[in-house]
Design an enzyme around this catalytic site. Structure first.
Site, PDB file in Angstrom:
ATOM      1  N   ASP A 221      -1.253   6.252   7.768  1.00 34.59           N
ATOM      2  CA  ASP A 221      -1.628   5.553   8.993  1.00 34.59           C
ATOM      3  C   ASP A 221      -3.117   5.718   9.275  1.00 34.59           C
ATOM      4  O   ASP A 221      -3.792   4.772   9.696  1.00 34.59           O
ATOM      5  CB  ASP A 221      -0.777   6.036  10.178  1.00 34.59           C
ATOM      6  CG  ASP A 221      -0.596   7.552  10.210  1.00 34.59           C
ATOM      7  OD1 ASP A 221      -0.954   8.229   9.227  1.00 34.59           O
ATOM      8  OD2 ASP A 221      -0.095   8.058  11.226  1.00 34.59           O
ATOM      9  N   ASP A 245       0.986  -1.028  -2.184  1.00 25.31           N
ATOM     10  CA  ASP A 245       1.270  -2.449  -1.975  1.00 25.31           C
ATOM     11  C   ASP A 245       0.747  -2.897  -0.615  1.00 25.31           C
ATOM     12  O   ASP A 245       0.066  -3.913  -0.480  1.00 25.31           O
ATOM     13  CB  ASP A 245       2.778  -2.667  -2.080  1.00 25.31           C
ATOM     14  CG  ASP A 245       3.160  -4.135  -2.159  1.00 25.31           C
ATOM     15  OD1 ASP A 245       2.262  -4.984  -2.273  1.00 25.31           O
ATOM     16  OD2 ASP A 245       4.367  -4.431  -2.116  1.00 25.31           O
ATOM     17  N   ASP A 249      -3.303  -4.849   0.344  1.00 28.57           N
ATOM     18  CA  ASP A 249      -3.361  -6.146   1.020  1.00 28.57           C
ATOM     19  C   ASP A 249      -4.179  -6.065   2.304  1.00 28.57           C
ATOM     20  O   ASP A 249      -4.891  -7.011   2.664  1.00 28.57           O
ATOM     21  CB  ASP A 249      -1.948  -6.645   1.337  1.00 28.57           C
ATOM     22  CG  ASP A 249      -1.304  -7.347   0.161  1.00 28.57           C
ATOM     23  OD1 ASP A 249      -1.756  -7.117  -0.988  1.00 28.57           O
ATOM     24  OD2 ASP A 249      -0.347  -8.122   0.359  1.00 28.57           O
TER      25      ASP A 249
END
Length: 352
Positions: A221, A245, A249
């Site tokens: 986080d 993943d 992005d």
């Protein structure tokens, strides 16, 4: 150089064609020869044959010097349980044991990202473990109509090899973080889950073999926050499959979108390069696809196939075309003058 091409679905064939035009030009300039064979694989192949990948494909892919793959997938090609059919991620990553997914994130000249950073201020690499983690449960989770469970699997062997790859990459990179320090950042949730605690422990053990590379730990986080707030402080980041993943992005959004990001899946015996985005069948055949993701993936493949000068030439031509304004992209990241205009601009800038 023996290359295998998987054109893919949707915009895949258009993107691969663009990359092959660039390959033809850079091979002529650098004076090397190559031979290409093609494998029909993906959702279209699944719809036609019932198989996403031909029976002999993995053997052919291992024998190649490299594999250039377009994006795959079609929303209407489904398994009986409703999940998407014809995807190749699990088949190739596990079948070829390409354990490291390498995703460079660079903000290039002429591109506006989602933050206030300028070209050159974002330049790092996400190294994502590719064969285990949460995605080891792909197709294998337990589910009833009322509950579902998936397993997150992290092993010592799997973690050690991807972490070592990340440190070796940090040693090779000419660019470092803004402070000039070569650094590998371990991203995990070891404060919550034992599996991530193992990942961190193995990271620290491997780091001891690389005293010349600085280390850093971030919870996932906090990393999500810092990849937006201070991306210039990162060099190489290594993390579990699912986290890689998601966070890669997020990083793509800061450098102009997924269309600006290539990737390399690499193992001991095989490697394949591919864009990080999907097949976008809704714009297929309309010359709206941005081929830079596929072209930058080609550059990574050339690096891996012992043609680093050619890979650097391709990256330089992309950067030159963007800085000179030869490529014009819309707010959606699509080429204003069509896919071929981008390909032509990159090829033209290969002259210099």
């Amino acid at each position: 150089m023996e290359l295998v091409v998987i054109p893919g679905d949707g915009i895949g064939p258009e993107l691969v064609d663009s990359a092959l035009q660039v390959l033809e030009r850079v091979a002529a300039l650098d004076g090397f020869e190559y031979r290409i064979s093609t494998i029909d694989a993906g959702a279209g192949a699944y719809r036609s044959t019932g198989r996403a990948l031909p029976a002999d494909a993995l053997e052919r892919l291992r024998a190649a010097d490299g594999v250039l793959k377009g994006p795959v997938g079609l929303p209407d090609v489904r398994h009986p349980d409703g999940t998407e059919a014809g995807l190749l991620g699990g088949l190739l990553r596990l079948g070829l044991d390409t354990f490291a997914n390498v995703r460079p994130v660079r903000l290039l000249p002429g591109i506006t990202g989602a933050t206030r950073h300028r070209a050159g201020q974002i330049d790092y690499v996400v190294v994502r473990e590719n064969t285990e983690g949460l995605y080891v449960s792909r197709g294998a989770g337990a589910a009833t109509p009322h509950a579902a469970a998936d397993q997150l699997m992290i092993t010592r062997v799997g973690t050690e090899r991807v972490v070592r790859y990340a440190f070796d990459l940090a040693r090779k990179r000419s660019d470092a973080a803004a402070d000039g320090v070569r650094r590998v950042t371990c991203v995990d949730k070891s404060n919550v889950l034992r599996s991530y605690a193992l990942f961190r422990r193995v990271f620290d053990e491997v780091a001891a073999d690389y005293p010349d590379v600085e280390t850093e730990h971030l919870y996932a986080d906090a990393a999500a926050h810092d990849l937006v707030a201070r991306p210039q402080c990162f060099d190489v980041l290594v993390m579990e499959n699912f986290l890689g993943d998601v966070l890669s992005d997020l990083g793509a959004a800061t450098v102009g979108g997924l269309g600006m990001c290539g990737s390399l899946n690499v193992g001991v015996e095989a490697a394949y390069a591919e864009p990080v985005h999907g097949s976008a069948p809704d714009i297929a055949g309309q010359a709206l696809a941005n081929p830079l993701s596929q072209i930058l993936s080609l550059a990574l493949l050339l690096d891996h196939a012992s043609r680093p000068a050619a890979g650097e030439r391709v990256r330089g031509s992309v950067e030159s075309a963007l800085s000179r304004g030869d490529i014009e992209l819309s707010e959606r990241g699509q080429p204003v003058h069509g896919t071929q205009s981008v390909t032509a601009a990159v090829c033209e800038n290969l002259r210099s």
